[in-house]
Design a protein around this motif. Structure first.
Motif: not given
Length: 271
Positions: A189-191, A222-224, A213-214
């Motif tokens: 849902e980052a976009a 969290a790891e990202d 945006v990952l």
């Protein structure tokens, strides 16, 4: 907003001296007061089952409490160093509830991380999760062995929620002084999280912002974020703390839970 009064949780656990030095450095940086806060729970009547030994055990516990209070005050005064204005407060009672109560007159609350890998918390420790739930103030969570926070390179882990908005506003004194801000959104849902508007808002405050945006991976969100933090040599994460209370249990969202347990840098959070 500015930070006029910074509270730091003082206990006798590993990492407390570093935490006080870090808080003192922030107090000098923002020309704020620094207040050290400690508390220790004492056993209630139910803890003493033998009436003949009750007075002896209670007196021993009171002596232990006075000794630990004196040691905590000495630790705070010694490591607060050249902070402009300092104050010390100690109460017999639950450490988390006491710190939340004292925070009514504070702009920022500094606590230790106290993750499982950091050792068993002592009787004066304040755990960040339960504190975030009730304190109503931004909380800076400090890992062990961190005694300075430059906040030169900051990740804002953005999600379009009330918690994230409060964290962003609370972190503004740091954000305005940073060399670089990374506005990071993660997940599918980052976009749709309004990052362009947030980036423009931060730019109006004079911040140097880039958007990132990952993409979803096989790792957790969290790891990202932590991998990004390490890669970009970030020293502060700003994010909302997502969780809720179920009776007396603190129930974390996955992102908040993992960041609190594993982040190698300071985290400024608001609930």
């Amino acid at each position: 907003m500015d930070y006029a009064n910074i509270l730091v949780s003082v206990d006798l656990d590993r990492g407390c001296a570093d935490r006080v030095r870090l808080a003192a450095g922030l107090a000098r940086r923002f020309e704020a007061d620094l207040t050290g806060v400690g508390a220790r729970s004492t056993p209630g009547p139910a803890a003493f089952t033998n009436l003949q030994e009750d007075a002896i055990l209670r007196a021993a516990e009171e002596r232990r409490s006075r000794d630990e209070a004196a040691r905590a005050r000495d630790l705070f005064m010694r490591h607060a160093g050249e902070a402009l204005r300092t104050d010390w407060r100690f109460t017999e009672g639950a450490p988390t509830a006491n710190l939340a109560r004292e925070a009514r007159a504070a702009d920022l609350v500094v606590v230790g991380r106290h993750a499982p890998a950091d050792g068993v918390p002592g009787a004066m420790a304040v755990l960040p999760g339960p504190l975030l739930l009730e304190v109503g103030r931004p909380v800076l969570v400090v890992p062990p062995n961190v005694e300075h926070l430059g906040a030169d390179r900051i990740v804002v882990a953005w999600k379009d929620t009330g918690e994230a908005r409060r964290a962003l506003a609370a972190a503004m004194p740091f954000l305005r002084q940073a060399d670089h801000l990374y506005l990071v959104s993660v997940g599918r849902e980052a976009a749709s999280q309004g990052t362009e508007a947030v980036a423009a808002h931060l730019t109006r405050h004079g911040a140097n912002v880039t958007q990132h945006v990952l993409e979803p991976s096989l790792r957790s969100e969290a790891e990202d974020v932590v991998r990004f933090v390490r890669r970009e040599y970030v020293d502060l994460i700003v994010m909302g703390a997502y969780g809720r209370s179920r009776l007396r249990e603190w129930v974390f969202g996955g992102m908040t839970h993992e960041i609190l347990r594993t982040a190698p840098v300071c985290c400024l959070m608001s609930h």
